[in-house]
Design a protein around this motif. Structure first.
Motif, short mmCIF file in Angstrom:
data_model
loop_
_atom_site.label_atom_id
_atom_site.label_comp_id
_atom_site.label_asym_id
_atom_site.label_seq_id
_atom_site.Cartn_x
_atom_site.Cartn_y
_atom_site.Cartn_z
N VAL A 186 0.85 -1.20 0.00
CA VAL A 186 0.00 0.00 0.00
C VAL A 186 0.88 1.24 0.00
N VAL A 187 1.95 1.22 0.80
CA VAL A 187 2.97 2.27 0.76
C VAL A 187 4.32 1.58 0.67
N ASP A 188 5.33 2.32 0.22
CA ASP A 188 6.67 1.73 0.21
C ASP A 188 7.45 2.24 1.42
N ALA A 189 8.69 1.78 1.58
CA ALA A 189 9.47 2.09 2.76
C ALA A 189 9.73 3.59 2.89
N ASP A 190 10.00 4.25 1.76
CA ASP A 190 10.24 5.69 1.81
C ASP A 190 8.99 6.45 2.27
N GLU A 191 7.85 6.04 1.75
CA GLU A 191 6.60 6.71 2.14
C GLU A 191 6.28 6.45 3.61
N ALA A 192 6.53 5.22 4.08
CA ALA A 192 6.33 4.91 5.49
C ALA A 192 7.23 5.77 6.36
N TYR A 193 8.47 5.96 5.91
CA TYR A 193 9.39 6.82 6.67
C TYR A 193 8.85 8.25 6.74
N LEU A 194 8.39 8.78 5.59
CA LEU A 194 7.88 10.16 5.58
C LEU A 194 6.69 10.32 6.52
N ILE A 195 5.78 9.36 6.50
CA ILE A 195 4.61 9.43 7.38
C ILE A 195 5.05 9.33 8.84
N THR A 198 7.21 12.53 10.03
CA THR A 198 6.52 13.81 10.12
C THR A 198 5.24 13.76 10.95
N ARG A 199 4.54 12.63 10.93
CA ARG A 199 3.29 12.54 11.67
C ARG A 199 3.48 12.06 13.11
N LEU A 200 4.50 11.22 13.32
CA LEU A 200 4.68 10.62 14.64
C LEU A 200 5.88 11.18 15.39
N GLU A 201 6.92 11.60 14.65
CA GLU A 201 8.15 12.04 15.30
C GLU A 201 8.32 13.55 15.33
N GLY A 202 7.44 14.28 14.64
CA GLY A 202 7.51 15.73 14.69
C GLY A 202 8.53 16.36 13.75
N ALA A 203 9.12 15.57 12.86
CA ALA A 203 10.06 16.13 11.90
C ALA A 203 9.32 16.93 10.85
N SER A 220 6.20 16.20 0.32
CA SER A 220 4.79 16.48 0.61
C SER A 220 3.87 15.73 -0.34
N THR A 221 4.23 15.72 -1.63
CA THR A 221 3.41 15.00 -2.62
C THR A 221 3.38 13.51 -2.30
N TRP A 222 4.55 12.92 -2.05
CA TRP A 222 4.61 11.49 -1.73
C TRP A 222 3.78 11.17 -0.50
N ARG A 223 3.91 12.01 0.55
CA ARG A 223 3.17 11.74 1.79
C ARG A 223 1.67 11.85 1.56
N THR A 224 1.24 12.87 0.84
CA THR A 224 -0.19 13.04 0.59
C THR A 224 -0.77 11.85 -0.16
N GLN A 225 -0.09 11.40 -1.20
CA GLN A 225 -0.57 10.27 -1.98
C GLN A 225 -0.54 8.98 -1.16
N ALA A 226 0.52 8.81 -0.37
CA ALA A 226 0.63 7.60 0.46
C ALA A 226 -0.45 7.57 1.52
N GLU A 227 -0.72 8.70 2.14
CA GLU A 227 -1.75 8.73 3.19
C GLU A 227 -3.14 8.48 2.62
N ALA A 228 -3.37 8.93 1.39
CA ALA A 228 -4.66 8.64 0.76
C ALA A 228 -4.83 7.15 0.56
N ILE A 252 10.40 -1.00 10.49
CA ILE A 252 9.47 0.12 10.57
C ILE A 252 9.55 0.77 11.94
N ALA A 253 9.64 -0.05 12.99
CA ALA A 253 9.72 0.49 14.34
C ALA A 253 10.97 1.34 14.52
N GLU A 254 12.08 0.92 13.92
CA GLU A 254 13.31 1.69 14.02
C GLU A 254 13.20 3.01 13.28
N ALA A 255 12.38 3.02 12.22
CA ALA A 255 12.19 4.26 11.47
C ALA A 255 11.34 5.26 12.24
N THR A 256 10.45 4.75 13.10
CA THR A 256 9.57 5.61 13.90
C THR A 256 9.64 5.14 15.35
#
Length: 271
Positions: A186-195, A198-203, A220-228, A252-256
């Protein structure tokens, strides 16, 4: 080649057909000359596949190649449909392994639906949006998951369980939501990192984008599309039957690392 030597597995059969494309007199090639990062001239399709998997190849360059592969599959006949499936085979096989986890039925059924969904999406995928190959595989995963879900519902009815079948595991923790979403494409590793960042870690998007080598605007574009896509997957219950690979969950846990609340669900469910 005798009839008995042809693989019974749909994915193995697709790989065999792809291999035949690489054999004279067909010997399909792809000219990479106009892609500066690749620039190897005409290469066999199996080498093209290796180049696309190389970490040095950017997502943008992958999309340039995949845009062309999709257009050839639409325009130039079945050979290029097989070529597209063959180039995507590593991703299709990863998806097939994840779909088969915990599946008591014939995995060939899932593989057939995965491949059918992928091929069908070649006709409709938006080639002007990023992650073309990823979205093709996602289409295949959705098709295969329908078989899984229908089977689960049938088992529940036979067993006399009232109402819809319950999910194998609740998708409630943000880390698990991201891990499941990555597992099924549904999302790839880069998109999971962005979410996560920015959404969980405050970056900021600028900080997260810098970590992935992209601009804040593209982040921003990648995150918006991934979150949709993530929001739709959660709402449709597409993550309910996903069994997690412990190594993927850890990554994933290490990324967030400090994600501990429902912020991800809250963000992805906003309209």
């Amino acid at each position: 080649m005798s009839a008995t030597s042809w693989p019974s597995s749909p994915l193995q059969a697709a790989q065999r057909a792809f291999s035949l494309l690489l054999t004279p007199p067909t010997a399909f090639t792809y000219d990479t000359s106009e892609i500066e990062a690749l620039a190897c001239g005409p290469v066999p399709l199996d080498r093209l596949r290796g180049l696309l998997l190389c970490a040095r190849t950017t997502p943008q360059d992958r999309d340039i190649v995949w845009r062309d592969l999709v257009m050839r599959a639409r325009r130039d006949g079945p050979g290029w449909v097989i070529a597209a499936a063959g180039v995507a085979m590593p991703g299709l096989r990863r998806a097939a392994r994840r779909l088969a986890t915990g599946w008591p039925g014939d995995v060939h059924d899932l593989d057939a639906e995965l491949l059918t969904g992928f091929v069908a999406a070649l006709r409709t995928v938006d080639v002007d949006s990023p992650r073309i190959c990823g979205r093709l595989i996602e289409a295949g995963v959705r098709a295969a998951r329908k078989v899984r879900d229908a089977s689960a519902e049938q088992v529940a009815r036979i067993a006399g369980i009232p109402g819809p079948a319950l999910p194998a595991r609740p998708a409630d923790h943000p880390d698990f939501v991201l891990a499941r979403a990555v597992a099924v494409g549904v999302v790839d590793a880069d998109e999971a990192y962005l979410i996560g960042a920015t959404r969980l870690e405050g970056a900021s998007l600028a900080q997260a984008g810098e970590q992935r080598g992209i601009s804040p605007q593209l982040a921003s574009t990648w995150r918006t599309q991934a979150e949709a896509r993530l929001r739709a997957a959660i709402q449709d219950g597409d993550l309910a039957f996903v069994t997690l690979n412990p190594r993927l969950t850890k990554a994933i846990a290490e990324a967030t690392p400090s994600a501990s609340s429902g912020n991800l669900l809250a963000n992805t469910r906003r309209s």
